[in-house]
Design a protein around this motif. Structure first.
Motif, PDB file in Angstrom:
ATOM      1  N   ARG A  34      -7.543   7.708  -3.346  1.00  0.00           N
ATOM      2  CA  ARG A  34      -8.042   6.341  -3.174  1.00  0.00           C
ATOM      3  C   ARG A  34      -7.065   5.513  -2.331  1.00  0.00           C
ATOM      4  NH1 ARG A  34      -5.687   6.966  -8.134  1.00  0.00           N
ATOM      5  NH2 ARG A  34      -4.260   5.341  -8.875  1.00  0.00           N
ATOM      6  N   ARG A  94      -3.294  -3.870  -9.581  1.00  0.00           N
ATOM      7  CA  ARG A  94      -3.608  -2.809  -8.624  1.00  0.00           C
ATOM      8  C   ARG A  94      -5.117  -2.777  -8.408  1.00  0.00           C
ATOM      9  NH1 ARG A  94      -0.459   1.949 -11.655  1.00  0.00           N
ATOM     10  NH2 ARG A  94      -1.201   0.729 -13.411  1.00  0.00           N
ATOM     11  N   SER A 113       0.865  -1.180   0.000  1.00  0.00           N
ATOM     12  CA  SER A 113       0.000   0.000   0.000  1.00  0.00           C
ATOM     13  C   SER A 113       0.899   1.227   0.000  1.00  0.00           C
ATOM     14  CB  SER A 113      -0.923   0.016   1.223  1.00  0.00           C
ATOM     15  OG  SER A 113      -0.170  -0.053   2.432  1.00  0.00           O
ATOM     16  N   GLU A 123      -5.342   1.864  -2.505  1.00  0.00           N
ATOM     17  CA  GLU A 123      -5.026   0.877  -3.530  1.00  0.00           C
ATOM     18  C   GLU A 123      -4.136  -0.208  -2.924  1.00  0.00           C
ATOM     19  OE1 GLU A 123      -3.692   2.158  -7.755  1.00  0.00           O
ATOM     20  OE2 GLU A 123      -1.857   1.531  -6.720  1.00  0.00           O
ATOM     21  N   ARG A 155     -12.475   4.490  -2.421  1.00  0.00           N
ATOM     22  CA  ARG A 155     -12.242   5.757  -3.103  1.00  0.00           C
ATOM     23  C   ARG A 155     -12.908   6.867  -2.304  1.00  0.00           C
ATOM     24  NH1 ARG A 155     -10.425   6.937  -8.169  1.00  0.00           N
ATOM     25  NH2 ARG A 155     -10.518   4.742  -8.772  1.00  0.00           N
ATOM     26  N   THR A 161      -8.267  -1.034  -6.374  1.00  0.00           N
ATOM     27  CA  THR A 161      -8.777   0.055  -5.540  1.00  0.00           C
ATOM     28  C   THR A 161      -9.831  -0.509  -4.607  1.00  0.00           C
ATOM     29  OG1 THR A 161      -8.350   1.742  -7.227  1.00  0.00           O
ATOM     30  CG2 THR A 161      -9.972   2.270  -5.525  1.00  0.00           C
TER      31      THR A 161
END
Length: 314
Positions: A36, A53, A28, A38, A58, A55
């Motif tokens: 966000r 990757r 991370s 991710e 958000r 998410t």
């Protein structure tokens, strides 16, 4: 050998790599857009560079955690995954500071990249001021929270604090202040102690941190305490008077900091994870320059049992 370090992952600042019990490395970091949370994972550290990757959260368009999402750290604590991060309600600056507070989201999923995450919960320290860069660690039967925060009456942007936790979302004790910016290398551009990270080795608890502005002046410092001491007592900690890692212009390596620690695939080597830039010609505010890259290198150890950070290498 003065070999120029090579980034593992480009344009990811405040990097955190966790080697979990499931055999995966979890990554991370702050994304350049600050919008966000991710995650990525891999069975190898090198594999994180090209890993998918995902998410997992958000930011909303408005509200207390709707801007400037900073320094997420993923941890597996007491049977669940948590991501601790800082966020602001806007980009408004009061008293020369952004208005960040600290939050966490969590999931019970086996794979956090596939989990349904909770809404953010604020981690209340009892001090209602700018705060950021939280990390957690378990020691004995206790869970500890370490972070950076502004304290009214103390010059500078942020100091380092520690507290014991009742749950992964709630503090049990009042904050204990461990360090303030005081040395010349900690007050270049801004008076800052931030980005704490914990490593337990050789009978000691080591707490690394970062200081000064986030340009080429950024540097890392170190606190350490005996593992059997009262970690909530500031007198248990010794602070290095000199930085343990700083810019290396001859290697085009500038502003190293905001680190975490992990271990090699075979578990035999401690690894230092941090961000740095490869140039100093930054246009405008360094905060918005996206080229703080993630680097990983082996952490050396001295005969005295102390970590040696400032050794060149990829």
């Amino acid at each position: 050998m003065n070999e120029r370090p090579t980034p593992l992952i480009e344009q990811r600042a405040d990097p955190h790599i966790l080697k979990a019990a499931d055999g995966y490395y979890y990554f991370s970091a702050s994304v350049p857009e600050y919008d966000r949370l991710e995650l990525r994972r891999s069975k190898t550290i090198a594999g994180l560079a090209d890993a998918e990757r995902v998410t997992v959260w958000r930011k909303p368009d408005e509200g207390p955690f709707s801007d400037l999402i900073w320094a997420p750290e993923i941890h597996y604590v007491r049977g669940a995954w948590y991501i601790y991060f800082a966020a602001a309600p806007s980009r408004e600056i009061k008293y020369d500071l952004f208005q960040h507070r600290m939050y966490a989201i969590h999931t019970d999923a086996a794979n956090p990249l596939e989990g349904e995450w909770s809404e953010p919960v604020q981690i209340d320290t009892g001090i209602d001021t700018f705060c950021l860069d939280a990390t957690v660690f378990e020691h004995g039967d206790d869970l500890f929270y370490v972070w950076a925060q502004k304290e009214i009456g103390i010059e500078g942007n942020s100091n380092l604090y520690i507290a014991k936790m009742d749950t992964p979302l709630q503090l049990q004790t009042k904050p204990a202040r461990l360090s303030i910016p005081e040395f010349e290398w900690e007050i270049r551009g801004f008076w800052v102690n931030e980005g704490p990270s914990i490593l337990k080795r050789n009978g000691k608890v080591f707490l690394s941190y970062s200081a000064s502005a986030t340009d080429e002046n950024y540097a890392m410092g170190l606190l350490y305490a005996d593992q059997d001491s009262d970690l909530l007592d500031p007198s248990s900690w010794t602070k290095s008077k000199e930085p343990v890692l700083g810019s290396r212009p001859e290697l085009k390596h500038f502003g190293p900091g905001h680190n975490s620690f992990t271990v090699s695939e075979d578990g035999q080597k401690d690894l230092l994870v941090y961000h740095a830039r490869e140039y100093t010609e930054i246009e405008g505010d360094p905060l918005w320059d996206p080229n703080r890259h993630t680097f990983v290198k082996e952490l050396q150890w001295g005969a005295d049992g102390m970590p040696i950070f400032d050794t060149p290498g990829s």
